[in-house]
Scaffold this motif. Structure first.
Motif, PDB file in Angstrom:
ATOM      1  N   SER A   1      14.050  21.918  -3.493  1.00  0.00           N
ATOM      2  CA  SER A   1      15.302  22.218  -4.166  1.00  0.00           C
ATOM      3  C   SER A   1      16.393  21.272  -3.662  1.00  0.00           C
TER       4      SER A   1
ATOM      5  N   GLY B   1      19.516  21.717  -4.969  1.00  0.00           N
ATOM      6  CA  GLY B   1      20.729  22.464  -5.278  1.00  0.00           C
ATOM      7  C   GLY B   1      21.094  22.375  -6.744  1.00  0.00           C
ATOM      8  N   SER B   2      21.867  23.366  -7.218  1.00  0.00           N
ATOM      9  CA  SER B   2      22.385  23.393  -8.584  1.00  0.00           C
ATOM     10  C   SER B   2      21.280  23.214  -9.625  1.00  0.00           C
ATOM     11  N   GLU B   3      20.190  23.953  -9.450  1.00  0.00           N
ATOM     12  CA  GLU B   3      19.045  23.941 -10.375  1.00  0.00           C
ATOM     13  C   GLU B   3      18.412  22.550 -10.524  1.00  0.00           C
ATOM     14  N   LEU B   4      18.501  21.735  -9.495  1.00  0.00           N
ATOM     15  CA  LEU B   4      17.886  20.412  -9.489  1.00  0.00           C
ATOM     16  C   LEU B   4      16.780  20.401  -8.444  1.00  0.00           C
TER      17      LEU B   4
ATOM     18  N   LYS C   1      15.683  19.113 -13.720  1.00  0.00           N
ATOM     19  CA  LYS C   1      16.705  20.154 -13.776  1.00  0.00           C
ATOM     20  C   LYS C   1      16.112  21.332 -14.540  1.00  0.00           C
TER      21      LYS C   1
ATOM     22  N   LYS D   1      15.639  26.058 -14.341  1.00  0.00           N
ATOM     23  CA  LYS D   1      15.901  27.335 -13.683  1.00  0.00           C
ATOM     24  C   LYS D   1      14.782  27.673 -12.705  1.00  0.00           C
ATOM     25  N   LYS D   2      15.164  28.326 -11.624  1.00  0.00           N
ATOM     26  CA  LYS D   2      14.205  28.760 -10.610  1.00  0.00           C
ATOM     27  C   LYS D   2      13.201  29.721 -11.245  1.00  0.00           C
TER      28      LYS D   2
END
Length: 125
Positions: free
Chosen positions: A27, A29-32, A99, A101-102
């Motif tokens: 990860s 951060g920020s869905e990246l 990019k 979503k988790k």
């Protein structure tokens, strides 16, 4: 006959293969996410000979990244090419930044006419 059979079986075990030996998701951060896939030849022989590469008759390994509808490729290419893998466990890696979503998943697949296909489903977490 047993000698010849053993020889042929030993030779078959040394033939090249194609497998996705490992995948890593990191990860950023920020869905990246940074996605790394390792492609390995478990056989003793290379996936293509030096003469085949010189004559440009050897097929490269095509790597495809299939994203879900809620994902986007941030860096890297959806289709990559690995020219060849040497024998005895040679490994090459391919990296992407995605990019998404988790918890969503994507598919990494690789193929070449001589070695067949290998694929894996990766979950972004």
């Amino acid at each position: 006959i047993a000698f010849h059979t053993d020889f042929c079986i030993g030779l078959i075990k040394k033939l090249p293969g194609l497998e996705i030996s490992k995948t890593e998701v990191k990860s950023l951060g920020s869905e990246l996410y940074q996605l790394t896939a390792y492609f390995t030849n478990p056989g003793w022989f290379p996936t293509s000979t030096a003469q085949g590469r010189r004559a440009r008759t050897a097929w490269p390994i095509t790597v495809r990244l299939k994203l879900g509808s809620e994902q986007a490729l941030f860096s890297g290419r959806p289709i990559e090419s690995i020219p060849f893998l040497d024998g005895s466990g040679d490994t090459k890696k391919v990296e992407w930044a995605v990019k998404g979503k988790k918890g969503t998943s994507l598919i990494i697949s690789s193929a070449t006419p001589r070695l067949g296909t290998a694929s894996v489903t990766v979950v972004l977490d």
